[in-house]
Motif scaffolding. Structure first.
Motif, PDB file in Angstrom:
ATOM      1  N   HIS A 147      -5.203   1.338   0.376  1.00 11.09           N
ATOM      2  CA  HIS A 147      -5.594   1.921   1.671  1.00 11.09           C
ATOM      3  C   HIS A 147      -6.046   0.853   2.671  1.00 11.09           C
ATOM      4  CE1 HIS A 147      -5.300   5.871  -0.206  1.00 11.09           C
ATOM      5  NE2 HIS A 147      -6.002   5.376  -1.211  1.00 11.09           N
ATOM      6  N   GLU A 178      -6.962   8.074   5.428  1.00  9.92           N
ATOM      7  CA  GLU A 178      -6.004   7.208   4.738  1.00  9.92           C
ATOM      8  C   GLU A 178      -6.496   5.777   4.581  1.00  9.92           C
ATOM      9  OE1 GLU A 178      -3.450  10.090   7.305  1.00  9.92           O
ATOM     10  OE2 GLU A 178      -5.291   8.896   7.541  1.00  9.92           O
ATOM     11  N   VAL A 179      -7.554   5.396   5.312  1.00 11.25           N
ATOM     12  CA  VAL A 179      -7.977   3.996   5.399  1.00 11.25           C
ATOM     13  C   VAL A 179      -9.281   3.760   4.648  1.00 11.25           C
ATOM     14  CG1 VAL A 179      -8.717   2.170   6.989  1.00 11.25           C
ATOM     15  CG2 VAL A 179      -6.800   3.671   7.604  1.00 11.25           C
ATOM     16  N   ASP A 180      -9.323   2.683   3.888  1.00 11.76           N
ATOM     17  CA  ASP A 180     -10.581   2.197   3.325  1.00 11.76           C
ATOM     18  C   ASP A 180     -11.233   1.307   4.384  1.00 11.76           C
ATOM     19  OD1 ASP A 180     -12.643   0.826   2.059  1.00 11.76           O
ATOM     20  OD2 ASP A 180     -11.517   0.495   0.211  1.00 11.76           O
TER      21      ASP A 180
END
Length: 306
Positions: free
Chosen positions: A30, A101-103
């Protein structure tokens, strides 16, 4: 196909494109990368190409039109404001942190040309950017103050004063309701190219003003009053603040702008790397990617996914 997105930057609506990796792409945990376009460019050109390729390699990639430019909001159109451009990068990072969706601990940034100055500048104080990369970096402040080293493009103090005087007069005219005074960034036609034209600007014409990469929203015009916003800006003065986060700067061996990356790397602390692509120029790196795309993939893989 990228997803059209919007976010705010100092109250201005910025329009971007979010590239998501396919299910078959490598697992990058991610990790996401903000990609910022050159002065005079738009998201659909080299920034979009690099976003697409990085997404194919498993990264989430976000590119966007700078405030005042492309599809983004802001008046006058085409204004080049380094402070705003850096804030656009920070705001793009902020937007990514809101996505499921993103870390948020795995966000990097890539700046191309003028954004090769704006991205490090933003990253100097925005420590959410965990890995910093540039391609054909340029410091627009230095370029407008001094010209380009090693070429006939030079600016002396008298010429600079006259340019700033004209910038102030343009502000006054706008305040009276007159349209913004615009000027070209690159030669509009081959006939305007001379032996004294730096290679960057010769090739810039070929990239931006021909079917190679021309776009209806990349107009080759910016307001004259951008001058007083640009001239006292310095991209790399505090590059040491990026450390201990890694910095990768990619430049062509034949680029007349290569010295910007060399000077910027000299100002940075470890970990840092200047990666020179043999035989390439400033502009050729925009769409001749074979010599550096894997380097970018490896860099972001190492520093965002390990």
């Amino acid at each position: 196909m990228p997803r059209r997105v919007e976010f705010l930057s100092k109250g201005i609506t910025v329009v971007g494109e979010l590239y998501l990796p396919s299910d078959s792409a490598p697992d990058r945990k991610h990790a996401a990368i903000v990609i910022s376009h050159p002065m005079g460019g738009v998201k659909e050109q080299t920034a979009g190409l690099h976003a697409k390729l990085l997404a194919e390699s498993g990264f989430i990639a976000l590119t966007f039109d700078a405030a005042y430019q492309g599809e983004s909001g802001g008046e006058p159109r085409g204004l080049e404001d380094p402070s705003q451009r850096a804030e656009d990068v920070r705001s793009a990072v902020t937007y990514l942190t809101t996505l499921k969706e993103v870390d948020p601990e795995r966000i990097g940034a890539l700046g191309i040309c003028a954004s090769g100055g704006y991205v490090p500048f933003a990253a100097q104080t925005d420590v959410r950017i965990k890995a910093v990369a540039t391609l054909s970096a340029a410091d627009v402040g230095s370029l407008f103050r001094e010209g380009m080293k090693g070429t006939a493009m030079k600016t002396d103090s008298a010429a600079l004063y006259q340019a700033l005087l004209a910038s102030g007069q343009a502000r006054t005219a706008e305040a009276k309701g007159e349209p913004a005074v615009m000027q070209p960034l690159l030669p509009d036609s081959p006939e305007q190219i001379t032996d004294a034209t730096p290679v960057l600007f010769k090739e810039g014409h070929d990239y931006y003003r021909t079917p190679r990469a021309q776009h209806c929203r990349s107009t080759n015009r910016f307001p004259l009053r951008s001058m007083d916003l640009i001239v006292n800006y310095s991209s790399f003065a505090f590059n040491d603040l990026i450390s201990p986060r890694p910095l990768l700067m990619i430049a062509g061996s034949e680029a007349d702008s290569r010295y910007f990356s060399e000077e910027a790397i000299a100002r940075a602390k470890e970990p840092k790397e200047l990666y020179v692509v043999k035989g390439q120029t400033h502009i050729s790196l925009y769409d001749h990617v074979d010599g550096h795309i894997q380097k970018l993939v490896d860099f972001f893989t190492t520093h965002l996914t390990q």
